[in-house]
Scaffold this motif. Structure first.
Motif, PDB file in Angstrom:
ATOM      1  N   ILE A  94       5.372   2.348  -5.221  1.00  0.00           N
ATOM      2  CA  ILE A  94       4.827   3.158  -4.130  1.00  0.00           C
ATOM      3  C   ILE A  94       4.259   2.199  -3.095  1.00  0.00           C
ATOM      4  O   ILE A  94       3.469   1.308  -3.435  1.00  0.00           O
ATOM      5  CB  ILE A  94       3.735   4.116  -4.624  1.00  0.00           C
ATOM      6  N   GLY A  95       4.711   2.347  -1.861  1.00  0.00           N
ATOM      7  CA  GLY A  95       4.240   1.480  -0.792  1.00  0.00           C
ATOM      8  C   GLY A  95       2.806   1.802  -0.409  1.00  0.00           C
ATOM      9  O   GLY A  95       2.171   2.666  -1.022  1.00  0.00           O
ATOM     10  N   PRO A  96       2.280   1.140   0.594  1.00  0.00           N
ATOM     11  CA  PRO A  96       0.924   1.447   1.036  1.00  0.00           C
ATOM     12  C   PRO A  96       0.811   2.905   1.453  1.00  0.00           C
ATOM     13  O   PRO A  96       1.674   3.442   2.139  1.00  0.00           O
ATOM     14  CB  PRO A  96       0.700   0.500   2.226  1.00  0.00           C
ATOM     15  N   VAL A  97      -0.247   3.569   0.970  1.00  0.00           N
ATOM     16  CA  VAL A  97      -0.478   4.975   1.295  1.00  0.00           C
ATOM     17  C   VAL A  97      -1.403   5.025   2.502  1.00  0.00           C
ATOM     18  O   VAL A  97      -2.604   4.810   2.394  1.00  0.00           O
ATOM     19  CB  VAL A  97      -1.093   5.736   0.103  1.00  0.00           C
ATOM     20  N   PRO A  99      -2.912   7.230   5.897  1.00  0.00           N
ATOM     21  CA  PRO A  99      -3.183   8.645   6.168  1.00  0.00           C
ATOM     22  C   PRO A  99      -1.944   9.342   6.736  1.00  0.00           C
ATOM     23  O   PRO A  99      -1.429   8.958   7.781  1.00  0.00           O
ATOM     24  CB  PRO A  99      -4.320   8.593   7.195  1.00  0.00           C
ATOM     25  N   GLY A 100      -1.442  10.318   6.000  1.00  0.00           N
ATOM     26  CA  GLY A 100      -0.291  11.077   6.469  1.00  0.00           C
ATOM     27  C   GLY A 100       1.036  10.360   6.347  1.00  0.00           C
ATOM     28  O   GLY A 100       2.018  10.768   6.962  1.00  0.00           O
ATOM     29  N   ASP A 101       1.126   9.325   5.519  1.00  0.00           N
ATOM     30  CA  ASP A 101       2.363   8.539   5.440  1.00  0.00           C
ATOM     31  C   ASP A 101       2.389   7.774   4.111  1.00  0.00           C
ATOM     32  O   ASP A 101       1.491   6.999   3.822  1.00  0.00           O
ATOM     33  CB  ASP A 101       2.418   7.556   6.616  1.00  0.00           C
ATOM     34  N   VAL A 102       3.442   8.017   3.320  1.00  0.00           N
ATOM     35  CA  VAL A 102       3.604   7.268   2.083  1.00  0.00           C
ATOM     36  C   VAL A 102       5.092   7.026   1.845  1.00  0.00           C
ATOM     37  O   VAL A 102       5.931   7.873   2.149  1.00  0.00           O
ATOM     38  CB  VAL A 102       2.977   8.007   0.875  1.00  0.00           C
TER      39      VAL A 102
END
Length: 204
Positions: A94-97, A99-102
């Protein structure tokens, strides 16, 4: 009469163009399609793969975007085995989470034969990721797809149908969505208009 003939030709050509395009492989969708809750409530949703007979998923890379003013992601679970009791993933994470984007990705470690056997045993439908969102403020936000790539059991690119989901925060839940007319309905309308124009021409 001329306008009817033109309309019939346009609709018929449009429908034939859609039907001539090959079907996409598999489908990615949210379960449930609409996640509902109030401010502060947890909202659980799964991102699901569903393939028809002969359609398999061997690797994927998906970016999910939404309005972080409406909901935040409090937990994300990634299935590295593509729904199977298998060897796991050759490469996944899982890439960097933001705000509003993963973003997340999985490349299966299984051979094509094992991957097909395992996915057949599941009916070719399984969860890719599980999300728990939390309502931040009242409103509705779509769960859309940003950059995406998908591969079949042999690593060849496929283009599954991508169905967005929604998060609806507030006591009223999600408003009803107006469905788009189906391809068959458009085809029928185009053929009717073309036939009507032909009949008018013959009678003139």
């Amino acid at each position: 009469m001329k306008m009817i003939r033109i309309l019939g030709s346009i609709l018929t050509a449009s429908c034939l163009f859609v039907l001539a395009n090959p079907a996409t492989a598999g489908m990615i969708y949210w379960d449930p399609t609409d996640g509902e809750g109030d401010v502060g409530d947890p909202i659980s949703m799964d991102l699901v793969w569903e393939g028809e007979e002969g359609e398999y998923l061997g690797d994927w890379d998906i970016q999910i975007v939404w309005d972080s003013a409406i909901a935040s992601a409090s937990a994300i679970f990634l299935d590295p085995e593509l729904g199977m009791d298998s060897l796991g993933c050759l490469d996944c994470g899982i890439g960097p989470v933001d705000p509003g984007d993963v973003s997340a990705y999985v490349v299966s470690f299984d051979s094509p034969a094992d991957l097909m056997t395992n996915q057949d045993s599941l009916g070719r439908s399984f969860v890719l990721m599980s999300f728990t969102f939390v309502g931040v403020s009242p409103g509705v936000t779509n769960l859309n797809y940003g950059l995406t790539t998908f591969g079949d059991e042999n690593g060849l690119r496929i283009d599954p149908t991508l169905r967005p989901g929604r998060i609806c925060v507030g006591p009223d839940g999600c408003p009803q969505q107006v469905s788009e007319p189906s391809v068959l309905a458009l085809l029928g309308l185009g053929l009717f208009a073309a036939g009507f124009a032909r009949r008018r021409t013959a009678a003139a």
